[in-house]
Design a protein around this motif. Structure first.
Motif: not given
Length: 472
Positions: A346, A358, A361-362, A365-366, A441-442, A445-446, A449
């Motif tokens: 990340l 972010s 918190y990611a 969540n992961l 995720w990146w 979502w990343g 964002q």
């Protein structure tokens, strides 16, 4: 299955994507979890200092064996560290399962080539202390600063600095709490944190190879055509042993119902004190008991914090500080290594400080759901082996032996028995790829964002231009 048969994908330190913005991480705790984070974050270019409160990085774990599952060895393969792992570990090929009281053979399960290829790793047994030494050496090679006698006694309210017992203050952009379930970092995110018993007590020992080889009956535990783990299923007891590393010292775990002990690793028993727990076990286990000076440990667990991230958005807990794992089971070390892999992946995308919350918190969540599920699975595996005598265990044993007599892996098949269901959960665990999860995720979502922020900034810029034009 031996070294070289399973392809080992690598992503070398040089090829790892480096962060555009490289910041300073202070890692509190010099155990395997903290050192894994140091290696992972240095691979992507960040500045790292590891603080260990003890006089060295050895700790109480030198005399403990661990079984690294494929999802764990896969990370080392990716990091280009497999040669180092092979120097200190030994690839295991199968598990031999027997009854604890009688040595009656229930069956054998060999690791399937297809499953290992899919997982991208293998089962490797290793001394926990050697693992820690390897991570320490690699972290230093990559340029991490490591310090001993560096106990953190205070963390600033904004989590931008720590104060050591010596009075020295160290600044940080992010603090990583890798100081365990009773450390100062976890206390910041979970003020009240009483432990709960799993109902199991563990005896842990490592017996030198020369003492094993001196007894012809015990020698069979380490002298097999295929390198083997041994598992004994008993009435409210269970046992596991396996050779660790090229020396083939024997790591031995013995589980009983919780009868009260310390939570830590400091309660050491003499062979005479240990003997009553093993008195009616099969002869090999009784012989091992006469050679052992085991640690007696209560297998405790704690709740997961509601948030792994401090309110300041500058401190995050990892490893057993985030998801405390009972000792003696398999997957705790692999979850800590996955934590490091996900966190670093990340932060390889870090371009500006606004991204930090972010990413933190990611990370939770992961990781949270997977760690919760696998902790339950890990404890369930031990409970599965030590179920009380009854109709259910009789059926379990019969199904396993029937498969063995048919020449099949005892935990394989397409039927619906509980053995297969248990093994299928383990297979799913092995296939997980920590870096892929962070990359997904990146992408999903990343980047969205970042684009959303960029679009907002453009709109603000246009709005400012309109105002200035109107005023002029």
């Amino acid at each position: 299955m031996h070294k070289g048969q399973i392809p080992h994908p690598t992503r070398s330190h040089e090829s790892a994507k480096k962060a555009t913005l490289q910041i300073r991480f202070v890692i509190v705790g010099g155990g395997a979890s903290g050192l894994s984070c140091a290696v992972a974050l240095r691979r992507v270019g960040h500045h790292v200092i590891v603080l260990e409160k003890g006089p060295d990085f050895i700790g109480p774990s030198k005399n403990r064996g661990i079984r690294m599952s494929p999802n764990m060895t896969k990370v080392f393969n990716y990091w280009g560290m497999r040669d180092k792992v092979d120097e200190i570990g030994i690839v295991t090929d199968r598990v031999i399962m027997s009854r604890l009281e009688t040595a009656y053979l229930l069956g054998i399960h060999c690791w399937e080539h297809e499953m290992l290829q899919e997982a991208g790793g293998e089962f490797i047994a290793i001394c926990h202390g050697d693992l820690r030494d390897m991570l320490l050496e690699t972290a230093r090679e990559l340029g991490a600063e490591t310090r001993t006698n560096a106990e953190v006694v205070e963390i600033a309210e904004d989590c931008r600095s720590v104060r050591l017992a010596s009075g020295e203050v160290l600044k940080a952009d992010i603090i990583i709490g890798a100081d365990g379930s009773q450390g100062i970092c976890r206390a910041l995110v979970v003020p009240q944190d009483p432990p709960k018993t799993t109902g199991i007590m563990l005896f842990n020992s490592v017996i030198p190879a020369d003492r094993i080889y001196a007894d012809p009956e015990l020698r069979s535990l380490v002298e097999q055509e295929q390198v083997s783990q041994w598992a004994w299923f008993g009435h409210e007891r269970a046992s596991v042993c396996f050779p660790i590393g090229p020396s083939k010292d024997l790591a031995w775990y013995f589980f009983v119902r919780d009868q009260g002990a310390q939570e830590g690793w400091n309660d050491v028993l003499t062979p005479e004190q240990f003997a009553p727990y093993v008195s009616d076990s099969e002869p090999r286990l009784q012989k091992l008991a006469r050679l052992a000076r085991p640690n007696r440990v209560r297998m405790m667990q704690r709740d997961f914090p509601e948030s792994w991230v401090h309110d300041s958005d500058r401190l995050v807990v990892v490893g057993s500080a985030a998801h405390p794992w009972p000792p003696g089971v398999i997957y705790g070390p692999s979850m800590s290594l996955e934590d490091a892999s996900v966190l670093a992946k990340l932060f390889s995308h870090l371009r500006n400080e606004e991204q930090i919350p972010s990413f933190l918190y990611a990370f939770q969540n992961l990781r949270e759901e997977r760690c919760q599920k696998n902790r339950e699975l890990d404890i369930g595996n031990v409970q599965f082996m030590m179920e009380p005598e009854g109709e259910g265990t009789a059926q379990r044993d019969t199904m396993m032996r029937t498969k063995h007599d048919q020449g099949r892996n005892v935990l394989a098949g397409d039927d619906e028995d509980s053995n297969v269901a248990q093994w299928d959960q383990n297979r799913e665990l092995f296939a997980y790829d920590a870096e892929d999860e962070a990359d997904n995720w990146w992408v999903q979502w990343g980047l969205l964002q970042e684009r959303s922020k960029a679009s907002t900034h453009e709109d603000i810029g246009m709005f400012s231009l309109d105002i200035s034009v109107g005023i002029s």
